[in-house]
Design a protein around this motif. Structure first.
Motif, PDB file in Angstrom:
ATOM      1  N   ALA A  72       6.519  10.380  -8.049  1.00  0.00           N
ATOM      2  CA  ALA A  72       7.333  11.515  -7.623  1.00  0.00           C
ATOM      3  C   ALA A  72       7.015  11.874  -6.179  1.00  0.00           C
ATOM      4  CB  ALA A  72       7.087  12.716  -8.542  1.00  0.00           C
ATOM      5  N   ARG A  73       5.714  11.824  -5.860  1.00  0.00           N
ATOM      6  CA  ARG A  73       5.328  12.155  -4.491  1.00  0.00           C
ATOM      7  C   ARG A  73       5.921  11.152  -3.510  1.00  0.00           C
ATOM      8  NH1 ARG A  73      -0.685  12.285  -4.105  1.00  0.00           N
ATOM      9  NH2 ARG A  73      -0.690  12.793  -6.301  1.00  0.00           N
ATOM     10  N   ASP A  74       5.863   9.880  -3.881  1.00  0.00           N
ATOM     11  CA  ASP A  74       6.441   8.852  -3.002  1.00  0.00           C
ATOM     12  C   ASP A  74       7.931   9.063  -2.822  1.00  0.00           C
ATOM     13  OD1 ASP A  74       4.365   6.101  -4.197  1.00  0.00           O
ATOM     14  OD2 ASP A  74       4.044   7.647  -2.673  1.00  0.00           O
ATOM     15  N   LEU A  75       8.607   9.383  -3.905  1.00  0.00           N
ATOM     16  CA  LEU A  75      10.055   9.586  -3.799  1.00  0.00           C
ATOM     17  C   LEU A  75      10.368  10.827  -2.975  1.00  0.00           C
ATOM     18  CD1 LEU A  75      11.217   8.571  -7.385  1.00  0.00           C
ATOM     19  CD2 LEU A  75      11.786   7.444  -5.251  1.00  0.00           C
ATOM     20  N   ARG A  76       9.553  11.864  -3.120  1.00  0.00           N
ATOM     21  CA  ARG A  76       9.769  13.060  -2.296  1.00  0.00           C
ATOM     22  C   ARG A  76       9.632  12.724  -0.831  1.00  0.00           C
ATOM     23  NH1 ARG A  76       6.702  16.237  -6.146  1.00  0.00           N
ATOM     24  NH2 ARG A  76       4.848  16.071  -4.840  1.00  0.00           N
ATOM     25  N   ARG A  77       8.619  11.925  -0.534  1.00  0.00           N
ATOM     26  CA  ARG A  77       8.394  11.528   0.853  1.00  0.00           C
ATOM     27  C   ARG A  77       9.584  10.724   1.360  1.00  0.00           C
ATOM     28  NH1 ARG A  77       2.988   8.816   0.777  1.00  0.00           N
ATOM     29  NH2 ARG A  77       2.292  10.717  -0.240  1.00  0.00           N
ATOM     30  N   LEU A  78      10.057   9.837   0.522  1.00  0.00           N
ATOM     31  CA  LEU A  78      11.194   9.002   0.885  1.00  0.00           C
ATOM     32  C   LEU A  78      12.419   9.867   1.157  1.00  0.00           C
ATOM     33  CD1 LEU A  78      12.041   5.701  -0.863  1.00  0.00           C
ATOM     34  CD2 LEU A  78      13.859   7.309  -0.469  1.00  0.00           C
ATOM     35  N   VAL A  79      12.674  10.813   0.272  1.00  0.00           N
ATOM     36  CA  VAL A  79      13.827  11.699   0.448  1.00  0.00           C
ATOM     37  C   VAL A  79      13.705  12.453   1.762  1.00  0.00           C
ATOM     38  CG1 VAL A  79      14.869  13.811  -0.435  1.00  0.00           C
ATOM     39  CG2 VAL A  79      14.375  11.956  -1.993  1.00  0.00           C
ATOM     40  N   ARG A  80      12.524  12.963   2.062  1.00  0.00           N
ATOM     41  CA  ARG A  80      12.356  13.749   3.274  1.00  0.00           C
ATOM     42  C   ARG A  80      12.491  12.895   4.526  1.00  0.00           C
ATOM     43  NH1 ARG A  80      10.737  16.487  -0.600  1.00  0.00           N
ATOM     44  NH2 ARG A  80      10.550  18.758  -0.548  1.00  0.00           N
TER      45      ARG A  80
ATOM     46  N   PRO B 205       0.710  19.700   2.473  1.00  0.00           N
ATOM     47  CA  PRO B 205       1.538  20.401   3.464  1.00  0.00           C
ATOM     48  C   PRO B 205       2.247  19.450   4.411  1.00  0.00           C
ATOM     49  CG  PRO B 205      -0.651  21.330   3.410  1.00  0.00           C
ATOM     50  CD  PRO B 205      -0.681  20.133   2.527  1.00  0.00           C
ATOM     51  N   ASN B 206       1.602  18.302   4.666  1.00  0.00           N
ATOM     52  CA  ASN B 206       2.210  17.365   5.611  1.00  0.00           C
ATOM     53  C   ASN B 206       3.479  16.745   5.047  1.00  0.00           C
ATOM     54  OD1 ASN B 206      -0.042  17.796   7.225  1.00  0.00           O
ATOM     55  ND2 ASN B 206      -1.176  16.229   6.121  1.00  0.00           N
ATOM     56  N   GLU B 207       3.615  16.848   3.751  1.00  0.00           N
ATOM     57  CA  GLU B 207       4.795  16.308   3.094  1.00  0.00           C
ATOM     58  C   GLU B 207       6.040  17.068   3.484  1.00  0.00           C
ATOM     59  OE1 GLU B 207       3.823  15.322  -1.147  1.00  0.00           O
ATOM     60  OE2 GLU B 207       5.492  16.718  -1.379  1.00  0.00           O
ATOM     61  N   ARG B 208       5.884  18.358   3.737  1.00  0.00           N
ATOM     62  CA  ARG B 208       7.064  19.187   3.937  1.00  0.00           C
ATOM     63  C   ARG B 208       7.641  18.993   5.319  1.00  0.00           C
ATOM     64  NH1 ARG B 208       6.440  24.866   0.806  1.00  0.00           N
ATOM     65  NH2 ARG B 208       6.033  23.953  -1.224  1.00  0.00           N
ATOM     66  N   LEU B 209       8.964  19.152   5.389  1.00  0.00           N
ATOM     67  CA  LEU B 209       9.630  19.031   6.675  1.00  0.00           C
ATOM     68  C   LEU B 209       9.464  20.313   7.465  1.00  0.00           C
ATOM     69  CD1 LEU B 209      12.937  17.275   5.620  1.00  0.00           C
ATOM     70  CD2 LEU B 209      10.964  16.277   6.746  1.00  0.00           C
TER      71      LEU B 209
ATOM     72  N   GLU C 253       0.813  -1.212   0.000  1.00  0.00           N
ATOM     73  CA  GLU C 253       0.000   0.000   0.000  1.00  0.00           C
ATOM     74  C   GLU C 253       0.850   1.268   0.000  1.00  0.00           C
ATOM     75  OE1 GLU C 253      -1.299   2.311   2.705  1.00  0.00           O
ATOM     76  OE2 GLU C 253      -2.262   3.264   0.981  1.00  0.00           O
ATOM     77  N   PRO C 254       1.915   1.357   0.815  1.00  0.00           N
ATOM     78  CA  PRO C 254       2.725   2.573   0.757  1.00  0.00           C
ATOM     79  C   PRO C 254       3.560   2.684  -0.513  1.00  0.00           C
ATOM     80  CG  PRO C 254       3.556   1.093   2.442  1.00  0.00           C
ATOM     81  CD  PRO C 254       2.336   0.465   1.923  1.00  0.00           C
ATOM     82  N   GLY C 255       3.818   1.584  -1.198  1.00  0.00           N
ATOM     83  CA  GLY C 255       4.574   1.641  -2.441  1.00  0.00           C
ATOM     84  C   GLY C 255       6.075   1.566  -2.256  1.00  0.00           C
ATOM     85  N   ARG C 256       6.536   1.276  -1.028  1.00  0.00           N
ATOM     86  CA  ARG C 256       7.984   1.271  -0.795  1.00  0.00           C
ATOM     87  C   ARG C 256       8.651   0.051  -1.382  1.00  0.00           C
ATOM     88  NH1 ARG C 256       9.850   5.250   2.592  1.00  0.00           N
ATOM     89  NH2 ARG C 256       8.488   6.984   2.036  1.00  0.00           N
ATOM     90  N   THR C 257       7.987  -1.078  -1.303  1.00  0.00           N
ATOM     91  CA  THR C 257       8.575  -2.283  -1.896  1.00  0.00           C
ATOM     92  C   THR C 257       8.733  -2.093  -3.395  1.00  0.00           C
ATOM     93  OG1 THR C 257       7.575  -3.636  -0.183  1.00  0.00           O
ATOM     94  CG2 THR C 257       8.303  -4.756  -2.174  1.00  0.00           C
TER      95      THR C 257
ATOM     96  N   GLU D 140      16.802  20.346  -2.600  1.00  0.00           N
ATOM     97  CA  GLU D 140      18.010  20.302  -3.427  1.00  0.00           C
ATOM     98  C   GLU D 140      18.251  18.891  -3.916  1.00  0.00           C
ATOM     99  OE1 GLU D 140      20.821  23.326  -1.245  1.00  0.00           O
ATOM    100  OE2 GLU D 140      21.957  21.694  -2.196  1.00  0.00           O
ATOM    101  N   ILE D 141      18.073  17.913  -3.026  1.00  0.00           N
ATOM    102  CA  ILE D 141      18.238  16.521  -3.428  1.00  0.00           C
ATOM    103  C   ILE D 141      17.191  16.167  -4.471  1.00  0.00           C
ATOM    104  CG2 ILE D 141      18.147  14.134  -2.634  1.00  0.00           C
ATOM    105  CD1 ILE D 141      19.074  15.139   0.090  1.00  0.00           C
ATOM    106  N   GLY D 142      15.955  16.617  -4.219  1.00  0.00           N
ATOM    107  CA  GLY D 142      14.863  16.301  -5.141  1.00  0.00           C
ATOM    108  C   GLY D 142      15.123  16.826  -6.538  1.00  0.00           C
TER     109      GLY D 142
END
Lengths: 193, 652, 150
Positions: C60-68, C22-26, A143-147, C37-39
């Motif tokens: 992209a949103r998932d990767l942004r979340r991951l980076v943060r 907004p919750n995405e942002r640190l 669901e989170p898409g991390r895998t 900058e990384i993004g």
């Protein structure tokens, strides 16, 4: 204009450099156009980093309401009884409907098809399987898409083929059409049987 | 009926172009006055034919003739007329017709206004323009017919994409094409010079205005595209180093080098071979762009329909014209005569440096754009070349270029005193350093914006220094005003264009200091950004002519005073079932206030707010650059043409 | 292909929710700036030629979340980029790594400048040599003029 105005030892290579570069570029472009036609050149395709490697580590929960075991990396470690397909799908993904009959056919022929439900809602995923059929022997919920990120997935549907040692041999981004099935997948299934 | 007439007109135009490409060139080669005299009438005839075809296409769109498939795909009866027209040229087939129409216009201009050109030169130029036209008309007729019929005709068209119904986007292609096709004329002049074996002042007097015009339009076209992206796409970006954007930048860079060289060729006997080569390359770059965008080899959101068959045809044209011209160049360039001798430190020397830096920048952008494709086909490697690369690789070239832009105009021809020139710029340098210092002081540790403001100050004050030097304002102040009035427009044009570049730099630097906020607000709540208070008043339903939307009303206050009310929307178009985000922007001379509405939740909404200092200056600067180009074009000395061959016996 | 078009439309036509969360942002502005900058160095694979900061595709949103997440945890920028690079390959890096396939690319500014300077200097030397040398015709005329002046 007197002939003495012509350089005695003309730096011909300097003058010919532009046309030479242009010609070389032209050859390159022609090769690209030919590649576009026969499919060998695909400017939009992204190659998989995992080819030739085992599946990354992961543990996914099962999909509730569907009577299937969950999927973890352990299930993909060799030695495996036969080649395994890992298919990333979602109920909101239109091309997944296109490829589903092919997956059903493979499943009926005895190929091990494992599924990863990507960023989906349980109820809708269950409804999708009820409507279109269930080809999966194992099914994990990401669901989170991390895998999926760990696998390098960049869209759905995406399908990976693992050989009996658990090494990833082939990745297909996009729906598995009947064409893809016959021309690409079947030879590989035979090869890794 | 009109469609068939249009199609026939295209075919007629193609035949005329073929004749136009053969007879005058043969005539010039054999010095046959009668054949050469056919050039101008043929060019005018072709213009009439292509004009008729273009008019037929516009007519089909205007009346929404749904029996023509191009109209069905790209238009709709509900569109306002101006957007029906922009839909006509906003697709592959229609844009090619616009392209050949502008080419025919240029041919007609050379025919009409070029009576004072030596007849062999005029014949050759028109002949080569005809050759180009013939190739592209063949492409249109055989692979991209805009008048294809569809039967039975559907009820209405499908082309109602609201994103495309926009004034900026409507003007963007015509401006760009005026630039791209304008370079066809300079190309024709260059090839004519190679065929003839000489470059002289008359040639320079003709190449200069065409290079200026093409460059000015290209500047406007690029600026319009960038500005559109900024206000339409909703996140404030304006340049992405996307391959299609780069495809428009390449002829712009070469064109900038070309127009400077053209100035020199007109005045001096120097840099002839440079000018000819640059003229060939400028058109080559615009053709390369045409190929990249329409062939499918490119990976871009912007690219037109991907059709390898069309790609092969365009590649053939590209090779025939560009590689052909470059081969001719390799063979005949030495005949054009040696470069005049000049000291390395001189106006000519500065222009050579200018060429070097601009061409190197072009090479970097070109290689960066093409590398992913070539790496794929040669090594099978999939790589990305994005903004970080382009910014890193062009910055070291841009810095010496900016430095030279203020120094160059102050250098004398043949041999110049660098120390003297630098001395005259002492206050300019001081302003630049001060600008950088102030930026770091006020805005904090932002290196690139500080450099950007320094560059802006250097260029704007440098342009002023150029004018002041020319009117000897400090040496003989009493006569300065008279000298200013008598200063040729070309001098003003050059200074204004350089200053415009400075204004754009200031805008870019300002954007580097932009701040934004992403908040969830309920009606009545406010947040602070950049010293303003932004208060969400409400989010309501609004109904438009063919859309419905959720509109947020945001009041922006400074010190309690209302600055503006922003109304960003999320629109829904039932016909196309499309959603768009309409950003709300308030512009004043110094900054943009930008608001976008996102998801609505818990009774309120997510809004993203931007404060973009000086962002309008980016596009205003481009407008000033184009204005400078236009001013230079209007210089009387250009319109006073070379002495007519018929009036005085000219030496052979 | 269809999926491709779907995601590309998401980008080319600003869609519902293109604004972000907004919750995405640190919370820490310095960390948020670092994450951005990384993004900007990472490509959104779905909609090509844009960074994950500019794109609003779900990936992209998932990767942004991951980076943060990783930045918030204190990870170095190079480590974060390496994490994504290991999963998606060279294609995800907007700044191409210096490898055998890209060495010429990075060398382009130097090659272009160097090559240009070399060409200019070579031509200059030849032009000077030409200007210094007189053709036989010119030698004869010079002699005539000399004689005439004498």
């Amino acid at each position: 204009m007197s002939d003495a105005a012509f350089p005695k030892r003309p730096r011909r290579w300097m003058l010919y450099a532009p046309v030479g570069l242009a010609a070389a570029a032209g050859v390159g472009f022609y090769a690209m156009l030919q590649g576009l036609r026969d499919g060998s050149y695909n400017p939009r395709g992204v190659p998989s980093v995992l080819l030739g490697r085992p599946a990354p580590d992961f543990t996914l929960p099962a999909l509730e309401g569907v009577d299937l075991p969950a999927l973890t990396a352990e299930d993909l470690r060799g030695p495996l009884p036969g080649p395994v397909l890992v298919n990333f799908w979602a109920s909101w993904c239109a091309p997944c409907i296109i490829e589903h009959p092919q997956l059903m056919r493979l499943s009926r022929e005895g190929v091990a098809v494992y599924g990863v439900n990507y960023k989906d809602r349980m109820a809708e995923a269950g409804a999708f399987l009820k409507r279109h059929g269930n080809p999966y022997r194992r099914l994990g919920r990401d669901e989170p898409g991390r895998t999926a990120i760990d696998w390098g997935v960049y869209g759905v549907p995406e399908t990976y083929l693992l050989d009996r040692q658990g090494m990833i041999r082939w990745r297909w981004a996009g729906p598995i059409t009947t064409d893809t099935l016959e021309s690409e997948l079947r030879p590989l299934l035979r090869r890794f049987a | 009926m009109i469609g068939e007439l249009g199609h026939f007109a295209l075919a007629l135009g193609c035949i005329l172009a073929l004749v136009q490409s053969v007879l005058p060139l043969v005539g010039a080669h054999r010095a046959d006055a009668r054949l050469m005299a056919l050039a101008a009438p043929l060019a005018v005839a072709q213009l009439i034919a292509i004009g008729a075809a273009f008019a037929a296409l516009l007519w089909a769109f205007a009346v929404n003739d749904t029996t023509i498939s191009n109209v069905v795909l790209n238009s709709h009866s509900a569109k306002p007329l101006i957007y029906k027209f922009s839909g006509a040229w906003g697709n592959h087939e229609g844009s090619m017709v616009l392209w050949v129409f502008i080419l025919a216009l240029c041919g007609g201009a050379v025919a009409g206004f070029g009576r004072d050109l030596p007849s062999a030169l005029q014949a050759r130029v028109i002949g080569i323009l005809g050759l180009i036209a013939a190739g592209f008309l063949g492409f249109i007729i055989f692979t991209s017919n805009p008048f294809e019929r569809v039967w039975p005709p559907p009820m209405d068209g499908q082309g109602l994409n609201p994103l495309l119904q926009d004034p900026g986007l409507a003007l963007h292609p015509p401006m760009l094409y005026l630039g791209y096709v304008g370079y066809a004329v300079t190309f024709a002049f260059a090839v004519a010079a190679l065929l003839e074996g000489r470059v002289d002042a008359a040639w320079g007097r003709w190449v200069r205005p065409w290079s200026l015009a093409a460059w000015s339009f290209l500047t406007l076209g690029i600026a319009l595209g960038s500005w559109w992206a900024y206000y339409e796409l909703g996140w404030g970006g304006y340049w992405f180093w996307d391959p299609v954007e780069n495809a428009s930048l390449l002829p712009w860079l070469i064109g900038a080098a070309l127009l400077h060289c053209a100035i020199v060729v007109e005045k001096r006997e120097s840099l002839k071979i440079w000018t000819v080569l640059l003229a060939i390359l400028a058109f080559g770059m615009s053709l390369l762009g045409t190929f990249l965008v329409r062939s499918g080899v490119l990976n871009s959101v912007h690219a037109f329909a991907n059709d390898p068959a069309r790609g092969v045809f365009i590649l053939g044209l590209l090779m025939a014209y560009v590689a052909g011209a470059l081969a001719l160049f390799a063979w005949r360039a030495p005949r054009l005569g040696g470069t005049g001798i000049f000291a390395p430190i001189s106006r000519e020397g500065a222009l050579v440096l200018n060429n070097l830096l601009l061409c190197s920048t072009t090479a970097v952008v070109l290689v960066g754009t093409l590398w992913p494709m070539f790496a794929d086909i040669l090594f099978g490697a999939k790589i990305s070349v994005g903004a970080p690369f382009f910014n890193a690789a062009t910055a070291p070239l841009a810095i010496p270029l900016v430095a030279a832009m203020a120094v160059g105009p102050l250098l004398a021809w043949k041999r110049a005193d660098l120390a003297g020139a630098l001395q005259r710029l002492w206050w300019v340098g001081l302003l630049a350093v001060a600008a950088a210092f102030l930026t770091l002081l006020i805005a904090g540790h932002h290196v690139w914006p500080a450099l950007g403001f320094a560059a802006a100050a250097w260029l704007i004050a440098g342009a002023a220094a150029d004018i002041l030097d020319r009117i000897a304002a400090f040496r003989r102040p009493s006569q300065a005003w008279n000298r200013a009035r008598g200063l040729p427009r070309a001098a003003w044009g050059g200074a204004i264009a350089h200053a415009g570049m400075g204004v754009t730099f200031a805008g870019l630097a300002g954007m580097g200091l932009a701040t934004d906020a992403l908040v969830e607000l309920k009606p009545g709540q406010s947040t602070r950004l950049a010293g303003y208070e932004w208060r969400l008043e409400s989010i309501r339903d609004v109904q438009g002519p063919n859309w419905s939307s959720r509109r947020a009303t945001i009041t922006v206050l400074a010190d309690g005073q209302v600055v503006t009310v922003l109304t960003p929307e999320k629109r829904f178009f039932p016909v196309g079932r499309m959603n768009t985000t309409e950003a709300a922007i308030h512009t004043n001379a110094l900054r943009d206030l930008y608001a976008v509405l996102g998801d609505e939740r818990h009774g309120g909404g997510v809004v993203r707010l931007h404060h973009n200092p000086l962002s309008p200056w980016i596009w205003v600067g481009a407008g000033i650059m184009a204005l400078g180009g236009g001013l230079s074009l209007s210089d009387r000395r250009i319109r006073v043409s070379a002495p007519s061959r018929k009036a005085a016996p000219a030496p052979a | 292909m269809t999926r491709w078009i779907f995601f590309c439309l998401l980008l080319a036509l600003p869609a519902w929710g293109a604004v972000g969360d907004p919750n995405e942002r640190l919370a820490d502005p310095a960390k948020e700036a670092l994450a951005r900058e990384i993004g900007r160095e990472l490509r959104c694979l779905v909609c090509q030629n844009q960074s994950i900061e500019d794109s609003d595709a779900p990936l992209a949103r998932d990767l942004r979340r991951l980076v943060r997440e990783r930045v918030a945890a204190g990870e170095e920028p190079s480590a974060v980029i390496r994490f994504v690079h290991q999963r998606y390959g060279d294609f995800v890096l907007l700044r191409p790594p210096v490898t055998a396939a890209t060495i010429l690319l990075w060398a382009t500014p130097f090659l272009a400048l160097g090559g240009g300077i070399a060409v200019i200097l070579l031509r200059r030397r030849r032009a000077m040599a030409e200007a210094a040398a007189l053709s036989p015709e010119e030698v004869r005329r010079l002699a005539e003029l000399d004689r005439g002046a004498a």
